[in-house]
Design an enzyme around this catalytic site. Structure first.
Site, PDB file in Angstrom:
ATOM      1  N   LYS B  95       0.877  -1.168   0.000  1.00  0.00           N
ATOM      2  CA  LYS B  95       0.000   0.000   0.000  1.00  0.00           C
ATOM      3  C   LYS B  95       0.912   1.214   0.000  1.00  0.00           C
ATOM      4  CE  LYS B  95      -2.885   2.883   2.822  1.00  0.00           C
ATOM      5  NZ  LYS B  95      -3.697   3.093   4.020  1.00  0.00           N
ATOM      6  N   GLY B 156      -7.972   9.304   9.528  1.00  0.00           N
ATOM      7  CA  GLY B 156      -8.270   9.448  10.954  1.00  0.00           C
ATOM      8  C   GLY B 156      -9.318  10.486  11.305  1.00  0.00           C
ATOM      9  N   ALA B 183      -9.477   5.243   4.022  1.00  0.00           N
ATOM     10  CA  ALA B 183      -9.258   6.332   4.989  1.00  0.00           C
ATOM     11  C   ALA B 183     -10.432   7.285   5.113  1.00  0.00           C
ATOM     12  CB  ALA B 183      -8.007   7.134   4.651  1.00  0.00           C
ATOM     13  N   GLY B 184     -10.567   7.819   6.314  1.00  0.00           N
ATOM     14  CA  GLY B 184     -11.520   8.891   6.591  1.00  0.00           C
ATOM     15  C   GLY B 184     -12.862   8.419   7.099  1.00  0.00           C
ATOM     16  N   ASN B 205      -8.928   1.793   9.564  1.00  0.00           N
ATOM     17  CA  ASN B 205      -8.146   1.412  10.738  1.00  0.00           C
ATOM     18  C   ASN B 205      -8.658   2.136  11.987  1.00  0.00           C
ATOM     19  OD1 ASN B 205      -6.163   0.914  12.696  1.00  0.00           O
ATOM     20  ND2 ASN B 205      -4.465   1.243  11.348  1.00  0.00           N
ATOM     21  N   THR B 206      -8.503   3.481  12.002  1.00  0.00           N
ATOM     22  CA  THR B 206      -8.788   4.243  13.213  1.00  0.00           C
ATOM     23  C   THR B 206     -10.204   4.026  13.732  1.00  0.00           C
ATOM     24  OG1 THR B 206      -7.358   5.887  12.207  1.00  0.00           O
ATOM     25  CG2 THR B 206      -8.433   6.508  14.235  1.00  0.00           C
TER      26      THR B 206
END
Lengths: 347, 256
Positions: B95, B156, B183-184, B205-206
């Site tokens: 990635k 994040g 993301a986001g 992830n976050t």
């Protein structure tokens, strides 16, 4: 008689020394064998923050840490001088308000463990922060100590009780009897599920700013804690900065990035920290099991206590108590003892 | 879904950073039913194999590993990190993140295209973390990428899909390229929405790691992603202004 068992504790870090004291207090002849030169010097306890903050740790730690950690404040205060019961203060920059809300939610294990302060309330506790933050969380029951002074005092207490500490001694030839293995990360030769989690710290001297209790500055990328480190009744402006937690077993010195992140965060707390003198930097590995919770594990005549992770001073008293209970009654299985208890000898 | 010749049934890819403990991470991976996890090398390793204990935990999860170049700010850094990742994890998958701006962690799309070209030539299977820009997407494909990973919002931030129009347009322009929203995201509903737009998968992830109960949140995301995909495949109806009763009204007494 189990009470008279001769016990050798291998490792004079916080886990080993607390275990040694707890066992000595119950009447066992105890010898601590430590490869380092003095109390805690060659263990990750040397770089600890010394915060006795079970409720704050509840932000990320699991329930046993919060519950067992509550034993620590009284345990230390009964045995060493310098336990400061001044609470802790959690702050966030105005733009990171949601971080403070999240922290408040995650740490509300019991009603009343924290309350929200406005700017006036913050200034009343820490005048140096007046006008700098509009909201903070105050955890009044928490405490802090100076880990190095506490280790020295606890060693003296242990020896005063008749315990023996052998420094600069490798544990090659152990006497007969029970062995408590508290070697921290070095015990990975036997505990294969142990890993090291790197932490970095700075000591600074900033005479222009006086903070009297641990502060935590929340930040989505670079959280910080600051712990006052002055000797009792003396203002030198010494502070310990820390918080980094890296999944690495690199024992090398503090990285430039680590220093920059910590100092940037300190500067956000108070601009006067820009003028601080850097007194010391340090990095070491915290021993941790996959769930980041401590363990007691028995193998033959060896009882391991390990995996205190970032909670050495907070959890060592509870681990020591449970270890002493196991020694007194080998049929007892405390909550932090894992499957290896099947190997328990029918003493 | 086929990514670089690998068939996958799970359409959620999960990051491995910032969990309260490796044990919670392992449980989150299990209940999410993901088949691919990303892992960051740079921050944890400092060029040596010092992250080995954590990496072996990741390898023991029994899922495919997609190493990432998170935190790299230059082409050279990203390329070096990718090479190290290939050695550590024994996979050509990478990635690719090249960060251009520190506050928003916005990708440096120029550096990204350059690094993607270099790595593709070296035999890597590149998963570029990019914006929803169509022209950048073209350039990444020309550089050899066979998968694109546009952001939903900055890393994040939990803001969801900042630009649904742009994401829809990207989907329409590249109907045959696997597209992954990366993301986001903060909520399962946002992941479901990405899937309803026709995206092939979602990477996050976050939102899971920083939830109060990461395991429960991982399960919720796994279910939302599956639901969103099913909805897309079921060919949803178009919104319309006039109400259309689902049962006939003709002949009812009131109409007389």
């Amino acid at each position: 008689m189990a009470e008279r068992q001769v016990i050798t504790v291998v490792g004079g870090g916080v886990a080993g020394l607390c275990a040694a004291v707890a066992l000595r207090e119950r009447g066992h002849p105890v010898t601590v064998v430590e490869r380092g030169l003095g109390p805690g010097r060659q263990s990750c306890s040397w770089y600890a923050g010394g915060m006795l903050a079970p409720w704050c740790e509840g932000e990320t730690a699991e329930e046993p840490v919060v519950r067992l950690g509550q034993e620590a404040i009284g345990w230390w205060a009964d045995r060493v001088p310098g336990v400061e019961r001044r609470g802790s203060l959690v702050l966030a920059a105005a733009r990171d308000g949601p971080e403070l809300d999240r922290f408040a939610r995650r740490t509300a294990a019991q009603p009343g463990v924290h309350h929200l302060l406005n700017d006036g309330g913050i200034a009343a506790l820490e005048p140096a922060l007046a006008g700098r933050f509009t909201r903070a969380l105050y955890f009044p029951q928490e405490a802090h100590l100076d880990p190095r002074a506490a280790m020295a005092a606890l060693s003296r207490r242990f020896c005063g009780l008749g315990g023996i500490i052998r420094y600069r001694t490798e544990a090659d030839h152990l006497p007969r009897g029970l062995v408590v293995d508290a070697r921290g990360f070095a015990a990975r030769d036997a505990l294969t599920d142990l890993r090291g989690v790197r932490g970095e710290m700075l000591m600074i001297r900033a005479r222009d700013v006086r903070i009297t209790r641990p502060l935590r500055l929340l930040h989505p990328r670079h959280p910080l804690y600051l712990v006052p480190r002055d000797p009792p009744n003396q203002f030198e402006g010494l502070y310990m900065l820390g918080a980094t937690q890296i999944e690495s077993e690199d024992r090398g010195g503090v990285t430039a990035r680590g220093v920059v992140d910590l100092l940037n965060a300190a500067y956000a707390l108070h601009p006067a920290f820009a003028e601080a003198e850097i007194v010391e930097t340090g990095a070491d590995l915290r021993p941790a099991f996959p769930d980041n919770l401590p363990r007691l594990r028995r193998r033959g005549r060896r009882l391991y206590v390990n995996g205190l992770f970032r909670h050495g001073f907070l959890l060592a008293p509870a681990c020591a108590r449970m270890l002493a209970e196991v020694v007194a009654d080998p049929s007892f299985i405390p909550e932090i003892m894992d499957e290896d208890h099947r190997e328990r000898s029918p003493a | 879904m086929n990514l670089y010749g690998v068939d996958l049934t799970a359409r959620l890819l999960l990051g491995t950073a910032q969990y309260p403990s490796p044990a919670i991470l392992a449980e989150a991976v299990r209940v999410s039913e993901t088949q691919v996890v990303t892992v960051c090398l740079r921050r944890e390793a400092a060029g040596e194999r010092q992250g080995e204990a954590f990496w072996s935990l990741i390898r023991s999860l029994g899922v495919r590993v997609l190493p990432n170049t998170a935190g790299c700010h230059s082409v050279a850094e990203a390329v070096t990190t990718a090479q190290m990742a290939r050695e550590v994890f024994g996979t050509p998958w990478i990635k690719l993140e090249v960060i251009g701006e520190n506050d928003t962690l916005c990708p440096d799309v120029f550096g990204l295209v350059e690094a993607a070209r270099i790595l593709t030539e070296e035999g890597f299977a590149v998963f570029p973390y990019t914006t929803e820009d169509l022209v950048v997407a073209e350039r990444l494909l020309a550089a050899g990428c066979r998968v694109l990973m546009p952001w939903g919002a900055p890393i994040g931030t939990a803001r969801g899909l900042n630009n649904p129009y742009g994401l829809r347009s990207l989907r329409a322009h590249f109907p045959d390229v696997p597209l992954i929203v990366d993301a986001g995201l903060g909520l399962p509903s946002q992941a479901a929405r990405a899937m309803e737009l026709g995206y092939d998968a979602v990477l996050l992830n976050t939102a899971v790691a920083k939830a109060g109960d990461p395991v429960a949140m991982a399960r919720a995301f796994g279910q939302a992603v599956a639901a969103g995909r099913q909805a897309y495949e079921a060919d949803p109806m178009e919104p319309r202004d006039m109400a259309a009763p689902s049962t006939p009204v003709l002949g009812k007494a009131v109409l007389g």
